[in-house]
Each structure stands twice: as structure tokens, then as C-alpha cells.
Design a protein around this motif. Structure first.
Motif, PDB file in Angstrom:
ATOM      1  N   CYS A  46       0.204  -1.662  12.039  1.00  0.00           N
ATOM      2  CA  CYS A  46       1.031  -0.461  11.831  1.00  0.00           C
ATOM      3  C   CYS A  46       0.247   0.838  11.709  1.00  0.00           C
ATOM      4  CB  CYS A  46       1.921  -0.643  10.617  1.00  0.00           C
ATOM      5  SG  CYS A  46       1.023  -0.890   9.070  1.00  0.00           S
ATOM      6  N   MET A  52       7.450   4.038  10.577  1.00  0.00           N
ATOM      7  CA  MET A  52       7.931   3.227   9.442  1.00  0.00           C
ATOM      8  C   MET A  52       8.906   4.053   8.608  1.00  0.00           C
ATOM      9  SD  MET A  52       4.600   0.949   8.365  1.00  0.00           S
ATOM     10  CE  MET A  52       3.364   2.233   8.208  1.00  0.00           C
ATOM     11  N   GLY A  64       4.874  -3.708   7.170  1.00  0.00           N
ATOM     12  CA  GLY A  64       3.806  -3.470   8.143  1.00  0.00           C
ATOM     13  C   GLY A  64       2.600  -4.315   7.779  1.00  0.00           C
TER      14      GLY A  64
END
Ligand SMILES: C[S@@+](CC[C@H](N)C(=O)[O-])C[C@H]1O[C@@H](n2cnc3c(N)ncnc32)[C@H](O)[C@@H]1O
Length: 216
Positions: A46, A52, A64
């Protein structure tokens, strides 16, 4: 690509892949997967992506996983988010409300960490890995059937003989070779992005195709 490569990238702030805005393809195409609000979305590799935050804003929970602690700590401090940490299994958990970022290696994840995820968002993750690691990466994702079956995947394709990765070139055929035995692959969008990619232009690359796939 070994861990040392990515740690060095973060230590030296060589993070050209990071974007200061939400990914336009996520904003446009996520809804085509019809993922139920409240579901938990997995974001492999991530980094400190703001995507996110977009997923959280849209009503999802997010997990993540990221190798670099610098990336994770930057994510929380740059977005003024309080978090708590705890260690469990192979990971240090960074947790803030509906968001958890696992500090550790994607290849160590198990049902325990991401069993509740029912969708996946892969931008600059598959393409961060060299060809010889891709099958292992996808095999790992496929172990979590529900999650791997509601996936938005963003790839790049360019002439890899002119410039080496990462990001690595991934073709439509590559995506089919990885997913077609188990999944339905839909090419949702493709566009030429060489004009935005100065580093690639300097290296002599004349065309880069960005593609968005839904994998169900
Ligand atoms: C190209 S970046 C993309 C980050 C993010 N997806 C984005 O869109 O900005 C790839 C990230 O994967 C992380 N990474 C690479 N290998 C990993 C692994 N095996 N486990 C967890 N993270 C990894 C790197 O540290 C890096 O932050």
C-alpha cells in the motif's frame, strides 16, 4: 525485488509512484465492482497511498500491508491520524478507526490478518514486482477467494527492453495468464500516459498504456 530495494527507496525518498491525490480510476471504476459498503478492502503493497482514505471515505474498512515503516508512519503523520500499534504474528499492526496497516511482508499474510477482506485494490502493486514474482503474488491473493474475486487492478505496459522496472510492464496477456483460469477479467479502460511520465520519456520510452481491469 528484494526488501532492501524498497527500504532504500523510502529512506532516500525515491517515491515517484506516490500520488498526492486520489487515483482517478479508483474514483471512477470502483463502483463497477458493487462492493457492499462496510466491507473490508485489502490494499496490498500500500505504500502511503491516499487511496486508502478514499476507500474509508466511501464507507469501507481498509487493511493495507507495507514493508516500509517509514511509509506507514508518513501516512499517519501526513494525514494527521492518531494510531495505535501492537505486534501479532509476523506483523506490527498500525490501527486507526476502520484502517489497519500491517507492517511486514505481503508474502507472510494469512487468513488471520486478512481473512475478513472481501475486495482488493491493486494499484502499482502487481506492477511493482518483477515477472518472476508475479505468479507467487497472485497465488497468494487467490488463497483469499472472496477478496481476490472483487478486485480493481491498475497496470502499465511499455517496452521493457528500453527501460527496466519497477514499475514493470504488464500486458493484457500477462493479466490473463495470471487470472483467467479462476476469474473473469474485464478491461474497463485504457489510456496513453507517456505525456505524464517524464522519467520514461528521458529513458527513450515513447508509449505507456495504463489499463484498469476488474477481476471477478
Ligand atoms: C510502487 S509502490 C506502490 C505503493 C502504492 N500501492 C501506491 O499506489 O502508491 C510499491 C510498494 O510496495 C512495497 N512493497 C514491496 N514489496 C513488498 C512486500 N513483499 N510486502 C509488503 N510491501 C511491499 C514497497 O515498499 C512500496 O511501498
Amino acid at each position: 525485488m528484494d526488501s532492501a530495494f524498497w527500504h532504500s527507496r523510502w529512506e532516500n525518498k525515491q517515491i515517484g509512484f506516490h500520488s498526492d491525490s486520489f487515483n482517478v480510476h479508483l474514483e471512477k471504476f470502483w463502483k463497477s465492482l458493487s462492493v457492499a459498503k462496510g466491507a473490508t478492502v485489502f490494499v496490498p503493497l500500500c505504500g502511503k497511498t491516499l487511496d486508502m482514505l478514499w476507500l474509508l471515505k466511501e464507507g469501507y474498512k481498509v487493511i493495507g500491508v507495507e514493508l516500509s515503516e517509514i511509509a506507514i508512519q508518513d501516512f499517519f503523520s501526513e494525514n494527521n491520524l492518531d494510531y495505535k500499534t501492537y505486534d501479532e504474528g509476523a506483523f506490527r499492526y498500525y490501527s486507526s478507526g476502520d484502517l489497519t496497516i500491517l507492517h511486514g511482508n505481503f508474502f507472510d499474510i494469512s487468513e488471520q490478518e486478512i481473512g475478513q477482506c472481501t475486495a482488493c485494490y491493486d494499484r502499482a502493486s502487481l506492477i511493482a514486482l518483477p515477472r518472476e514474482m508475479r505468479q507467487r503474488y497472485v497465488d497468494k491473493l487467490k488463497k483469499f477467494h472472496k477478496m481476490a474475486s472483487q478486485q480493481l487492478l491498475v497496470t502499465l505496459e511499455y517496452d521493457q527492453s528500453i527501460k527496466n522496472g519497477p514499475p514493470f510492464s504488464v500486458s493484457i496477456d500477462d493479466v490473463h495468464a495470471l487470472y483467467t483460469d479462476t476469474h473473469t477479467i474485464k478491461l474497463s479502460y485504457e489510456t496513453e500516459i507517456i505525456d505524464e511520465m517524464i522519467g520514461f520519456q528521458k529513458a527513450g520510452v515513447t508509449s505507456i498504456t495504463e489499463r484498469v481491469f476488474t477481476i471477478t
